[in-house]
Design an enzyme around this catalytic site. Structure first.
Site, PDB file in Angstrom:
ATOM      1  N   ASP A   9       0.911  -1.144   0.031  1.00  0.00           N
ATOM      2  CA  ASP A   9      -0.092  -0.018   0.003  1.00  0.00           C
ATOM      3  C   ASP A   9       0.853   1.211   0.092  1.00  0.00           C
ATOM      4  O   ASP A   9       1.363   1.685   0.980  1.00  0.00           O
ATOM      5  CB  ASP A   9      -1.017   0.193   1.325  1.00  0.00           C
ATOM      6  CG  ASP A   9      -1.818   1.201   1.436  1.00  0.00           C
ATOM      7  OD1 ASP A   9      -1.586   2.212   0.518  1.00  0.00           O
ATOM      8  OD2 ASP A   9      -2.641   1.411   2.207  1.00  0.00           O
ATOM      9  N   THR A  58      -3.606   5.774  -3.175  1.00  0.00           N
ATOM     10  CA  THR A  58      -4.527   6.795  -3.503  1.00  0.00           C
ATOM     11  C   THR A  58      -3.843   7.548  -4.653  1.00  0.00           C
ATOM     12  O   THR A  58      -2.673   7.501  -4.882  1.00  0.00           O
ATOM     13  CB  THR A  58      -4.566   7.572  -2.191  1.00  0.00           C
ATOM     14  OG1 THR A  58      -3.236   8.042  -1.641  1.00  0.00           O
ATOM     15  CG2 THR A  58      -5.376   7.006  -1.186  1.00  0.00           C
ATOM     16  N   LYS A 100      -2.372  11.970  -3.114  1.00  0.00           N
ATOM     17  CA  LYS A 100      -1.044  12.392  -2.195  1.00  0.00           C
ATOM     18  C   LYS A 100      -0.065  12.954  -3.124  1.00  0.00           C
ATOM     19  O   LYS A 100      -0.129  13.811  -3.747  1.00  0.00           O
ATOM     20  CB  LYS A 100      -0.666  11.226  -1.257  1.00  0.00           C
ATOM     21  CG  LYS A 100      -2.017  10.951  -0.311  1.00  0.00           C
ATOM     22  CD  LYS A 100      -1.707  10.048   0.684  1.00  0.00           C
ATOM     23  CE  LYS A 100      -2.804   9.461   1.639  1.00  0.00           C
ATOM     24  NZ  LYS A 100      -3.393   8.416   1.345  1.00  0.00           N
TER      25      LYS A 100
HETATM   26  N1  DSN Z   1      -5.749   9.919   5.744  1.00  0.00           N
HETATM   27  C1  DSN Z   1      -4.748   9.347   4.947  1.00  0.00           C
HETATM   28  C2  DSN Z   1      -3.026   9.871   5.539  1.00  0.00           C
HETATM   29  O1  DSN Z   1      -3.316  11.265   5.825  1.00  0.00           O
HETATM   30  O2  DSN Z   1      -2.486   9.421   5.625  1.00  0.00           O
HETATM   31  C3  DSN Z   1      -4.571   7.901   5.045  1.00  0.00           C
HETATM   32  O3  DSN Z   1      -5.589   7.516   4.541  1.00  0.00           O
END
Ligand code: DSN
Length: 455
Positions: free
Chosen positions: A214, A241, A244
């Site tokens: 992940d 994701t 990021k």
């Molecule tokens: N909310 C994310 C983070 O800030 O790492 C992970 O899902």
């Protein structure tokens, strides 16, 4: 005007006049925003495009190629092409055989992989939440923890994965998935070592074990070539994701190695078939209609990530993080792992100065610096009063801040820490409003010199 739009304007102002230090946030380009806010939101398209020719599908075939598909609604000509572009670009970015670009989030992506590979009660070996793992890696409050059995491994004194603990647990707990991934970890994992441990566990237990990474936090660093890619080191599946370090819209994707084929027929449950098992697990297994406006924005972001300038961006994220970490340590901040190898810094403010992460988060908010309170390894403060704060450089680097600004930032953080020492708790911070307001003005002046893209 609907008050919602006034609030959106307020958020634009907050983002422009402050600095974003939350390591999991970023600013998308105007092109990504445009794709996300498009008419594609009007369309239903359960199912998948046809995968034939993907990856490596030529985008210049957009106008001519006939595209049969596995969809449940008509009118998919444009949608199919957009989703194929997203799949192809994702595969090229991460050296994957297949990409599923439909997960609505990282949590959905992880849950789909579990559903694809596991039976209820099967064991997953993942990093425990207090050590830096994610909620979806087995926190008891999650759905997956109710269905599967999670065993957690920890980090060693130096902040790195405790590989001995990992190996011991892998050879004890009979895992079906071995998972490397995290939300608060600043080392570069030794993927080869984990692949070696998998071999030993497979020999011992006599069944296939899925190696899953992940990489939600560091996917942009992988795409930018400044972090190893688990798919190049024997891993079968990588989730991430897209919002990021990858700098795309909010969402998730699943990359995998293996056979790519129609998802209509249930394949045998083998590692070789994992791409098909994953497609079936995303739809109809765990999701309904894909968000095609978001998939279009993912495709646009992946196009940006494939450009040479993204490599420079990724390298600058790490350079900024290392500079910021070194400056903070000079000011007396105790950092987990004594610094960082990626984009993320975890500071134990309790050990450094005696106040907890929540007080510091609040005080920094008052000067326009946004980060989050976070547990450090072996934290006694619990989820609501953790001893640390987590920060990072992806968003600031997007705005163009460099090492000089990191030094200025560390100076402000120390000044705010000194105020917190005097105040002792959140309720007393208002007594130091004049000092905090002066720092706020300096932050605003610097932030306005580095505009947020798309605003
Ligand atoms: N909310 C994310 C983070 O800030 O790492 C992970 O899902």
């Amino acid at each position: 005007m609907d008050p919602v739009f006034k609030l959106i304007e307020g958020e634009k102002k907050r983002q422009s006049e402050g600095l974003e230090l939350i390591p999991s946030e970023n600013y998308v380009s105007a092109a990504v925003l445009e794709a996300m806010g498009s008419v594609l939101t009007n369309k239903y398209s359960e199912g998948y495009p046809n995968f034939e020719g993907v990856p490596g599908w030529k985008e210049d075939k957009i106008a001519t190629e006939i595209l049969p598909n596995y969809r449940y609604y008509g009118g998919q000509d444009n949608i199919d092409r957009i989703e194929r572009i997203a799949i192809d670009r994702a595969c090229r970015l991460f050296h994957a055989d297949h990409a599923n670009v439909q997960p609505h989030s990282g949590a959905q992506a992880n849950n789909a992989v579990y559903f694809a590979w596991l039976e209820p009660g099967d064991t997953v070996l993942g990093m425990s939440l207090p050590a830096g793992g994610h909620l979806t890696h087995g926190a008891p409050v999650t759905l997956s923890a109710h269905i599967y059995n999670f065993v957690g491994y920890g980090v060693a004194e130096d902040g790195d994965i405790d590989y001995d603990d990992f190996e011991k647990k892998a050879l004890e707990c009979d895992p079906k998935i071995m998972l490397v991934g995290y939300s608060a970890f600043m080392k570069i994992p030794d993927f080869d070592r984990v692949a070696e441990i998998r071999k030993k566990a497979v020999e011992k237990f006599g069944h296939e074990i899925l190696l899953m990474a992940d990489m939600a936090h560091v996917a942009g660093l992988i795409a930018g070539g400044v972090h190893p890619n688990p798919l190049d080191h024997g891993f079968d599946v990588m989730t991430t994701t897209t919002h990021k370090t990858l700098r795309g819209p909010r969402g998730g994707i699943i990359l995998s190695k293996g056979n790519v084929a129609s998802p209509l027929k249930r394949p045998e449950k083998t590692l070789a078939n994992i791409p098909i098992l994953i497609d079936r697990a995303v739809f109809p297994g765990t999701q309904g209609g894909p968000l095609e406006h978001v998939i279009a924005a993912k495709a646009v972001a992946f196009g940006e990530d494939l450009k040479p300038e993204f490599k420079e961006y990724a390298a600058n994220i790490v350079k900024n993080a290392k500079t910021l970490a070194a400056e903070l340590m000079n000011y007396g901040f105790v950092l987990q792992g004594n610094g960082t190898e990626n984009h993320l810094i975890l500071a134990d403010v309790k050990k450094s100065f005696g106040f907890d992460g929540k007080v510091y988060e609040r005080a920094l908010d008052m000067v326009g610096l946004t980060l989050n309170a976070n547990a450090v390894a072996s934290d006694k403060g619990g989820a609501f009063r953790p001893s640390g704060v987590r920060l990072g450089t992806p968003a600031m680097t997007t705005r163009g801040l460099g090492v000089d600004e990191m030094k200025t930032l560390a100076g402000w953080m120390k000044k705010v820490a000194d105020i917190c020492v005097k105040a002792g708790n959140e309720d007393k911070l208002d007594d130091y409003k004049t000092e905090l307001d002066a720092i706020r003005e300096e932050v605003r002046a610097l932030a306005l010199k580095f505009p947020v893209p798309g605003i």
